[in-house]
Scaffold this motif. Structure first.
Motif, PDB file in Angstrom:
ATOM      1  N   MET A 147     -67.943  57.855  -2.880  1.00 13.27           N
ATOM      2  CA  MET A 147     -66.639  57.198  -2.852  1.00 13.27           C
ATOM      3  C   MET A 147     -65.526  58.106  -2.345  1.00 13.27           C
ATOM      4  SD  MET A 147     -66.644  54.987  -6.395  1.00 13.27           S
ATOM      5  CE  MET A 147     -67.800  53.646  -6.648  1.00 13.27           C
ATOM      6  N   PHE A 148     -65.774  59.399  -2.277  1.00 14.89           N
ATOM      7  CA  PHE A 148     -64.763  60.351  -1.825  1.00 14.89           C
ATOM      8  C   PHE A 148     -65.001  60.656  -0.351  1.00 14.89           C
ATOM      9  CE2 PHE A 148     -65.137  60.841  -6.353  1.00 14.89           C
ATOM     10  CZ  PHE A 148     -63.829  61.059  -6.786  1.00 14.89           C
ATOM     11  N   HIS A 149     -63.994  60.399   0.491  1.00 17.82           N
ATOM     12  CA  HIS A 149     -64.196  60.534   1.942  1.00 17.82           C
ATOM     13  C   HIS A 149     -64.428  61.978   2.369  1.00 17.82           C
ATOM     14  CE1 HIS A 149     -59.896  61.535   1.741  1.00 17.82           C
ATOM     15  NE2 HIS A 149     -60.043  62.089   2.918  1.00 17.82           N
ATOM     16  N   GLU A 150     -63.965  62.944   1.556  1.00 17.12           N
ATOM     17  CA  GLU A 150     -64.227  64.354   1.873  1.00 17.12           C
ATOM     18  C   GLU A 150     -65.422  64.899   1.097  1.00 17.12           C
ATOM     19  OE1 GLU A 150     -60.111  66.383   3.225  1.00 17.12           O
ATOM     20  OE2 GLU A 150     -60.312  66.099   1.081  1.00 17.12           O
ATOM     21  N   GLY A 151     -66.080  64.025   0.360  1.00 19.62           N
ATOM     22  CA  GLY A 151     -67.226  64.455  -0.424  1.00 19.62           C
ATOM     23  C   GLY A 151     -66.819  64.838  -1.836  1.00 19.62           C
ATOM     24  N   ALA A 152     -67.809  64.928  -2.712  1.00 17.27           N
ATOM     25  CA  ALA A 152     -67.547  65.304  -4.102  1.00 17.27           C
ATOM     26  C   ALA A 152     -68.803  65.915  -4.703  1.00 17.27           C
ATOM     27  CB  ALA A 152     -67.104  64.093  -4.912  1.00 17.27           C
ATOM     28  N   PHE A 153     -68.576  66.774  -5.697  1.00 16.99           N
ATOM     29  CA  PHE A 153     -69.664  67.377  -6.460  1.00 16.99           C
ATOM     30  C   PHE A 153     -69.455  66.958  -7.912  1.00 16.99           C
ATOM     31  CE2 PHE A 153     -71.029  70.948  -9.199  1.00 16.99           C
ATOM     32  CZ  PHE A 153     -72.390  70.930  -8.935  1.00 16.99           C
ATOM     33  N   SER A 189     -72.552  65.376  -2.886  1.00 20.89           N
ATOM     34  CA  SER A 189     -72.552  64.331  -1.863  1.00 20.89           C
ATOM     35  C   SER A 189     -73.220  64.898  -0.607  1.00 20.89           C
ATOM     36  CB  SER A 189     -71.125  63.887  -1.546  1.00 20.89           C
ATOM     37  OG  SER A 189     -70.365  64.975  -1.056  1.00 20.89           O
ATOM     38  N   GLU A 190     -73.416  64.055   0.371  1.00 20.86           N
ATOM     39  CA  GLU A 190     -74.101  64.491   1.591  1.00 20.86           C
ATOM     40  C   GLU A 190     -73.291  65.524   2.359  1.00 20.86           C
ATOM     41  OE1 GLU A 190     -74.984  61.067   3.883  1.00 20.86           O
ATOM     42  OE2 GLU A 190     -76.439  60.240   2.449  1.00 20.86           O
ATOM     43  N   VAL A 198     -65.718  67.815  -8.689  1.00 21.73           N
ATOM     44  CA  VAL A 198     -65.058  68.769  -7.801  1.00 21.73           C
ATOM     45  C   VAL A 198     -64.891  68.105  -6.441  1.00 21.73           C
ATOM     46  CG1 VAL A 198     -65.120  71.076  -6.781  1.00 21.73           C
ATOM     47  CG2 VAL A 198     -66.181  70.670  -9.012  1.00 21.73           C
ATOM     48  N   THR A 199     -63.679  68.129  -5.916  1.00 22.79           N
ATOM     49  CA  THR A 199     -63.422  67.546  -4.591  1.00 22.79           C
ATOM     50  C   THR A 199     -62.659  68.545  -3.734  1.00 22.79           C
ATOM     51  OG1 THR A 199     -61.385  66.498  -5.417  1.00 22.79           O
ATOM     52  CG2 THR A 199     -63.391  65.171  -5.399  1.00 22.79           C
ATOM     53  N   PRO A 200     -63.000  68.647  -2.455  1.00 23.72           N
ATOM     54  CA  PRO A 200     -62.239  69.528  -1.564  1.00 23.72           C
ATOM     55  C   PRO A 200     -60.858  68.944  -1.291  1.00 23.72           C
ATOM     56  CG  PRO A 200     -63.907  68.333  -0.332  1.00 23.72           C
ATOM     57  CD  PRO A 200     -64.127  67.989  -1.766  1.00 23.72           C
TER      58      PRO A 200
END
Length: 383
Positions: free
Chosen positions: A126-132, A147-148, A213-215
């Motif tokens: 769901m996070f466009h920049e990815g998430a952990f 995420s990928e 965690v999100t960038p």
């Protein structure tokens, strides 16, 4: 219940399951009132019992033997450092007499932990920049879902929590926490949010934490853009203010020049007046010279010299009179040029005034954009 003859099969099966159960497990066998055998997963190092322990009558194993029924307990972290689920199965001999108990203890997982593998992969996308996304117990990371396009390799499975980790803070305070960290691997700011998960039995006891965690790459870029925009607008604003000051000076100079042109035009009119006066004098002088010549002719030889003078006066009068048209032509040209210069000056004056007005409007617009860039910077910092 378990038949005494099947105990060895249960022990063999326990060896297989020890490292196959997520989160780990510990098995132990009680004969009579004594622990005679135990095995545990590598990831489950909780020392509940050890071989040789003699159990008192109030222990669950002794209760199961007496009552010949399976007993399950939810035990809080106060007893062993983390919440566990303990199950005791009585062992009976061929006569149906309870002679022992087979026990297993599992870390008691929060419902979020149970559902982690189902919801975490979906949330990560769901996070466009990815998430952990990660889940901890009180000591370590027990589940992780990258995420990928984004993964936190610094936090592998079974990573031991340190006192500086946000999860430890959440466990201590029992409150959600948010932080920004700088990742060496990604060389950018990361946003970390962590929530406490409470025990189902004791609602005041934290048993796990859930973290994401999100960038903040986009936010950092927005901050940089906003800052550069603000700096650029400040420079443009300063240049336009200088331009506005120059425009004001030009306008002032144009006003002075226009005034000077009007004065020159006025002087050309005065020259025409003077030329007319000179013409009048020349005509009167010519008339006087003519009269003097007539009088000299009447005087005969005595007036001959005076006649010569009168003739010269008439010649000078004619010369003066002949220069008047040329002088008028010159003054007319001056007048035409002054009119042209006056028109140009009028237009320049109007243009300068319009330029000054436009400069003020541009300055106001840039100040508004600068204000918007500051707001953009504040918004980016919140992302």
């Amino acid at each position: 219940m378990i038949q005494l003859s099947a105990v060895d099969s249960y022990k063999a099966f326990a060896h297989i399951l020890a490292d196959a159960i997520p989160g780990g497990v510990r098995f132990w066998l009680v004969e009579g009132n004594t622990v005679v055998w135990t095995i545990a997963s590598k990831s489950f190092d909780m020392q509940i019992v050890k071989v040789g322990d003699v159990l008192e009558e109030h222990y669950a194993s002794m209760q199961a033997i007496r009552e010949k029924k399976v007993i399950t307990h939810k035990i809080s972290s106060a007893a062993y450092g983390k919440p566990i689920l303990m199950t005791t199965i009585p062992i009976v001999n061929d006569e149906g007499i309870g002679v022992g108990a087979f026990n297993l203890a599992l870390p008691r997982l929060h419902p979020v932990a149970t559902a982690f593998d189902d919801f975490a992969p979906i949330v990560a996308k769901m996070f466009h920049e990815g998430a952990f996304i990660y889940l901890t117990d009180l000591d370590q990371i027990v589940h992780r879902q990258p995420s990928e396009i984004f993964d936190m390799m610094e936090f592998p499975l079974n990573y031991k929590l340190s006192d500086d980790d946000i999860a430890k803070k959440v466990i201590r305070t029992k409150q959600p926490a948010f932080a920004e960290i700088n990742s060496v691997r990604y060389n950018e700011s990361l946003a970390v949010v962590n929530y406490p998960l409470f025990d189902e039995v004791n609602a005041d006891e934290v048993v796990a934490t859930l973290g994401i965690v999100t960038p903040k790459k986009t936010a950092a870029q927005l901050q940089g853009i906003a800052k550069n925009l603000e700096n650029g607008l400040s420079g443009i604003s300063a240049a336009i203010q200088q331009l506005a000051a120059s425009a004001a000076q030009i306008y002032s100079n144009e006003q002075i020049q226009h005034s000077n042109i009007q004065e020159i035009a006025s002087l050309s009119e005065e020259i025409n007046v003077v030329s007319g006066f000179i013409k009048k004098i020349a005509e009167e002088t010519n008339m006087l010279g003519l009269n003097a010549a007539i009088e000299a002719a009447r005087a005969g030889n005595e007036g001959r010299g005076f006649g010569v003078v009168a003739e010269e006066i008439r010649k000078l009068s004619d010369q003066s009179k002949s220069t008047i048209p040329e002088l008028k032509k010159i003054t007319d040209k001056i007048h035409d040029k002054m009119n042209l210069a006056s028109d140009n000056s009028e237009r320049s004056l109007q243009s300068s005034e319009e330029q000054a007005s436009a400069t003020e409007e541009i300055t106001a617009s840039i100040e508004e954009i600068a204000s918007m860039s500051e707001e953009l910077y504040r918004i980016a910092k919140k992302l």
